[in-house]
Design an enzyme around this catalytic site. Structure first.
Site, PDB file in Angstrom:
ATOM      1  NE  ARG A  80      -3.530  -2.500   2.462  1.00  0.00           N
ATOM      2  CZ  ARG A  80      -3.205  -3.788   2.592  1.00  0.00           C
ATOM      3  NH1 ARG A  80      -1.936  -4.145   2.845  1.00  0.00           N
ATOM      4  NH2 ARG A  80      -4.126  -4.725   2.482  1.00  0.00           N
ATOM      5  CG  HIS A 105      -0.628  -5.562  -4.278  1.00  0.00           C
ATOM      6  ND1 HIS A 105       0.495  -5.465  -3.504  1.00  0.00           N
ATOM      7  CD2 HIS A 105      -1.423  -6.503  -3.685  1.00  0.00           C
ATOM      8  CE1 HIS A 105       0.401  -6.308  -2.480  1.00  0.00           C
ATOM      9  NE2 HIS A 105      -0.752  -6.945  -2.561  1.00  0.00           N
ATOM     10  CG  HIS A 179       0.766 -11.504  -3.822  1.00  0.00           C
ATOM     11  ND1 HIS A 179      -0.156 -12.319  -3.202  1.00  0.00           N
ATOM     12  CD2 HIS A 179       0.712 -10.325  -3.156  1.00  0.00           C
ATOM     13  CE1 HIS A 179      -0.750 -11.652  -2.229  1.00  0.00           C
ATOM     14  NE2 HIS A 179      -0.238 -10.438  -2.172  1.00  0.00           N
ATOM     15  CB  SER A 180       3.641 -17.751  -4.981  1.00  0.00           C
ATOM     16  OG  SER A 180       3.916 -17.691  -6.356  1.00  0.00           O
ATOM     17  CE1 TYR A 181      -3.390 -15.485  -0.911  1.00  0.00           C
ATOM     18  CE2 TYR A 181      -2.338 -14.874  -2.987  1.00  0.00           C
ATOM     19  CZ  TYR A 181      -3.186 -14.572  -1.929  1.00  0.00           C
ATOM     20  OH  TYR A 181      -3.837 -13.364  -1.905  1.00  0.00           O
ATOM     21  CG  ASP A 252      -1.603  -8.428   5.233  1.00  0.00           C
ATOM     22  OD1 ASP A 252      -0.582  -8.607   4.542  1.00  0.00           O
ATOM     23  OD2 ASP A 252      -2.635  -7.886   4.794  1.00  0.00           O
ATOM     24  CD  GLU A 314       2.846 -10.435  -0.213  1.00  0.00           C
ATOM     25  OE1 GLU A 314       2.835  -9.279  -0.682  1.00  0.00           O
ATOM     26  OE2 GLU A 314       1.951 -10.868   0.546  1.00  0.00           O
TER      27      GLU A 314
END
Length: 351
Positions: A80, A105, A179-181, A252, A314
């Site tokens: 952000r 992003h 931004h892989s989960y 987060d 990340e």
């Protein structure tokens, strides 16, 4: 080693392709020239069974429809930016407001939704893809023409090597991440709450109610943010720490590394035995336990979207650094080269 290609859809009248990299040990990584999205990683468990360990979709339309950022390269600036504006050398730049009053992003159509040029890479012990994109001056409000090159390599050591290089023709800001989960259970058989994470980080950034850094840097000692000896993600979900509650019960948060290139992130899942070691040249990692992941859609395994299905690691510069002079700078000047390198090593632990 092998690279296969197939069509994955069409975006803005441009064809999107899916490239599957395979090493000599049977591990596969699939990625697309749409946002450099990693759609699938097939990694072995302790019994040698290959299963997908990242969240993704089956076609490009789903990536556009559902703003999850699954597997994408995110930027120009990840995270952000407060009030969707910043100042460089006395000039004010206004960005699109894409989350409340803030910018997130990279904007409405950041790097994650651009079609990149792609070419294969073949090396002695690795195969990969090279993606290039020219981000024009003023794109999403950012200054400077920026030339970006992203490479993904899959090695015979079961490593995914992610690099990003960029140059600009005028001063700008840049902070890229992937931004892989991750979900090491394989095929999303379970959530990530019992994944155990170790981080070489003794500090993290405090967030405000808009999930922006306040500027305060907090010591992890005696909190559920202390991952130095290993901790399960569920600890943060059940925590009554105000920072865990603030982000939707979980994590987060940006964690600041005490060292780099030395197993600074280690993730393991005891049932499958899968492990993931991450090493990077970046100063921090944003740990996101998918607290906000929800919606009336399913991912590629047919699993309904819900909280805690994936864990994002990340690696990047500190979020909103342009508004915090005591954070490491994310300013890129003409004549400089932005260089990111993160290595993901997949392994197993025996029972």
């Amino acid at each position: 080693m092998n690279i296969t290609t197939k069509e994955f859809g069409i975006v803005d009248e441009e064809k999107v392709y899916l490239y599957t990299l395979e090493n000599n040990r049977g591990m596969k990584l699939s990625c697309t020239n749409f946002g450099c999205v990693v759609t699938e990683i097939l990694a072995p468990d302790r019994n040698g069974i290959f299963e997908n360990v990242v969240l993704g979709f089956n076609n490009v339309d789903q990536y556009i429809q559902h703003k999850t950022y699954f597997g994408a390269v995110v930027g120009r600036v990840a995270g952000r930016i407060k009030d969707a504006e910043f100042e460089l050398d006395g000039k004010q730049y206004i960005l699109p407001k894409t989350e409340g009053n803030n910018h997130i992003h990279g904007g409405v159509k950041g790097l994650h939704e651009r079609v990149w040029l792609a070419e294969p890479i073949e090396q002695k012990n690795a195969v990969g893809m090279k993606f290039t994109y020219f981000s024009k001056n003023g794109e999403e409000g950012y200054p400077g023409n920026v030339e970006l090159t992203v490479t993904y390599l899959l090695t015979n050591d079961n490593q995914w090597i992610f690099t990003c290089h960029a140059t600009t023709d005028q001063k700008t800001i840049l902070n890229v991440t992937n931004h892989s989960y991750f979900n090491l259970t394989g095929q999303v058989k379970d959530d990530i709450l019992n994944h155990e994470l170790t981080l070489k980080c003794d500090r993290f950034l405090e967030l405000d109610k808009e999930l922006l850094p306040t500027g305060n840097i907090i010591n992890v000692e005696n909190t559920v943010f202390d991952f130095r000896q290993g901790r399960k993600i569920i600890d943060g979900v059940h925590s009554n720490h105000p920072q865990n509650i603030l982000v939707g019960n979980g994590y987060d948060h940006p964690f600041i590394f005490t060292e780099n290139h030395n197993r600074e992130i280690f993730l393991k899942e005891s049932v499958s035995g899968r492990t993931l070691t991450v090493e990077t040249n970046q100063p921090c990692v944003v740990l996101y336990s998918s607290n906000q992941l929800q919606g009336d859609f399913t991912i590629q395994e047919g699993v309904q979207a819900r909280k805690y299905l994936g864990l994002c690691l990340e690696t990047q510069g500190l979020p909103d650094a342009i508004h915090h002079p005591h954070f490491p700078s994310i300013v890129l000047d003409k004549g400089e080269t932005y260089e990111l390198k993160t290595v993901y090593s997949f392994g197993v632990e025996q029972a």
